[in-house]
Design an enzyme around this catalytic site. Structure first.
Site, PDB file in Angstrom:
ATOM      1  N   ARG A  80       0.911  -1.067   0.255  1.00  0.00           N
ATOM      2  CA  ARG A  80      -0.088  -0.028  -0.300  1.00  0.00           C
ATOM      3  C   ARG A  80       1.235   1.304   0.171  1.00  0.00           C
ATOM      4  O   ARG A  80       0.272   2.802  -0.746  1.00  0.00           O
ATOM      5  CB  ARG A  80      -1.219  -0.129   1.347  1.00  0.00           C
ATOM      6  CG  ARG A  80      -2.314   1.128   1.162  1.00  0.00           C
ATOM      7  CD  ARG A  80      -3.051   1.210   1.916  1.00  0.00           C
ATOM      8  NE  ARG A  80      -3.059   0.950   3.327  1.00  0.00           N
ATOM      9  CZ  ARG A  80      -3.191   0.826   4.215  1.00  0.00           C
ATOM     10  NH1 ARG A  80      -4.381   0.178   4.176  1.00  0.00           N
ATOM     11  NH2 ARG A  80      -2.835   0.731   5.407  1.00  0.00           N
ATOM     12  N   LYS A 183      -2.406   6.283   1.420  1.00  0.00           N
ATOM     13  CA  LYS A 183      -2.917   7.129   2.941  1.00  0.00           C
ATOM     14  C   LYS A 183      -1.697   8.382   2.886  1.00  0.00           C
ATOM     15  O   LYS A 183      -0.456   8.229   2.965  1.00  0.00           O
ATOM     16  CB  LYS A 183      -2.435   5.580   3.499  1.00  0.00           C
ATOM     17  CG  LYS A 183      -2.592   5.405   5.039  1.00  0.00           C
ATOM     18  CD  LYS A 183      -2.020   4.935   5.654  1.00  0.00           C
ATOM     19  CE  LYS A 183      -2.535   4.402   7.380  1.00  0.00           C
ATOM     20  NZ  LYS A 183      -3.994   4.853   7.647  1.00  0.00           N
ATOM     21  N   GLU A 219     -16.472   5.947   4.242  1.00  0.00           N
ATOM     22  CA  GLU A 219     -15.396   5.263   5.219  1.00  0.00           C
ATOM     23  C   GLU A 219     -15.583   5.929   6.828  1.00  0.00           C
ATOM     24  O   GLU A 219     -16.234   6.697   6.848  1.00  0.00           O
ATOM     25  CB  GLU A 219     -14.711   5.264   5.127  1.00  0.00           C
ATOM     26  CG  GLU A 219     -12.998   5.921   4.990  1.00  0.00           C
ATOM     27  CD  GLU A 219     -11.979   5.490   4.263  1.00  0.00           C
ATOM     28  OE1 GLU A 219     -11.673   4.518   4.929  1.00  0.00           O
ATOM     29  OE2 GLU A 219     -11.679   6.273   3.469  1.00  0.00           O
TER      30      GLU A 219
END
Ligand code: PLP
Ligand code: COI
Length: 339
Positions: A80, A183, A219
């Site tokens: 990620r 992220k 989310e």
């Protein structure tokens, strides 16, 4: 060291002994350096400071009953972080460097791994920033990769207890084709005001909706959303949410519990039909949700009738944390022991 009260640790920063750093210059990564300083020396025109070239990760290690330290699914975090780097034009950290950096940091700070049974863990925070100077909007040519650790307790102070959340229609965290899927710091800056509104009103977190139509659930602040009904684990499909490694793990566990898994858009009104709702992530683990209030309409979706986590959320929680701590076998190869 002063003894830490492991059982009442917050999710916060505690100084440990060492961190590691590695610099990318002239098109290549240098040697890993071990440091005991909490500070970095950064050029004032570094792109991280001006243009948000910054990505981070979050992982945990756990002490088992057998005294062994277990690292959970680091390869997923490494992958990620490469996606994050690619998304905002940063140099990618190769898997072997990522692996060596997190292992070294944990090994050098073993005395900060909370004991088995404390409910706490050692949180690993890898950070990648553009350290090279630019004034025009352009990617840096130099990068700093840094890893620190800090012992942490539960992210939501309630721990594995139901919390109340608020849907915001006033703020978006990420645009449909923006950076929500990676992220990077900018997403968290964009979430701060909505979180502050929710906290001031007494909610544990905020539920963001899809930015385009405001119809579907995206989310839950720094955690993914999931819900349970009809023996099915439901979680949003959206391009603007972070693909959570805990969510992916819970999907696998749910399948092996004989449940169906649906990854699809989740309309807000469907909240009325779920038996259980939860937020999940490395920091949050599973946070069961008691009720959700829609900020703009005032409508309350009452998920649980009492103050207990739902039965399925509890099973998912126990299986996940059982694998993480070594109380249960690890049939998936998710654990690496840190020697
Ligand atoms: N969503 C956001 C925005 C997050 O910051 C996090 C935390 O990493 C998650 C979801 C959960 O992801 P993971 O399970 O990989 O920790
Ligand atoms: C995590 O779950 O690892 C997170 O990064 C959440 C938050 C602390 C940003």
């Amino acid at each position: 060291m002063e003894t830490l009260d492991w059982k009442s640790l917050p999710f916060g920063y505690i100084k440990t002994d060492y961190n590691v750093r590695c610099y990318y210059r002239n098109g290549q990564w240098g040697e890993l350096e071990i440091s005991s300083s909490e500070y970095i020396n950064l050029h004032m025109a570094a792109t991280a400071l001006h243009y948000g070239q910054e990505a981070f990760e979050g992982m945990k290690v756990f002490m088992g009953k057998d005294g062994q330290i277990r690292l959970f699914r680091w390869d997923e975090n490494s992958r990620r972080m490469k996606t994050s780097a690619e998304g905002i034009m940063m140099a990618e950290v190769p898997d072997d460097l990522f692996h060596k950096a997190i292992l070294t940091t944990v090994q050098m700070n073993k005395r900060f791994v909370p004991p088995y049974g404390s409910g706490a863990s050692l949180y690993i925070r890898p950070l990648l920033i553009g350290s090279g100077a630019q004034v025009g909007v352009k990617e840096a040519s130099e990068y700093l990769f840094l890893v620190f650790v800090t012992p942490v307790g539960p992210y939501f102070k309630e721990g594995f207890r139901p919390v109340n959340m608020m849907i915001t229609r006033t703020y978006d965290r990420a645009a449909p084709l923006g950076t929500g899927y990676i992220k990077v710091g900018g997403n968290y800056a964009a979430s701060l005001r909505a979180l502050d509104v929710a906290h001031k009103k007494g909610y544990a977190s905020v539920l963001f909706l899809d930015a385009r139509e405001k119809k579907y659930i995206d989310e839950a602040g720094p955690a993914n959303f999931f819900a349970i009904k009809n023996n099915t684990y439901v979680t949003p499909k959206s391009k603007s949410i972070l693909p959570s490694i805990i969510n992916k793990s819970l999907q696998q566990i749910a399948k092996d519990m004989g449940m169906n898994v649906e990854i699809r858009p989740v309309p807000v009104e469907e909240l009325d039909t779920f038996d259980e709702v939860g937020a999940c992530g490395t920091a949050a683990v599973i946070s069961p949700v008691r009720s959700i209030v829609d900020e703009s309409t005032g409508k309350t979706y009452q998920i649980s009738k009492n103050d207990e986590p739902g039965a399925i959320s509890r099973q998912l929680y126990e299986k996940l944390t059982g694998i993480q701590t070594g109380d249960l076998p690890d049939p998936y190869g998710w654990i690496e022991f840190v020697e």
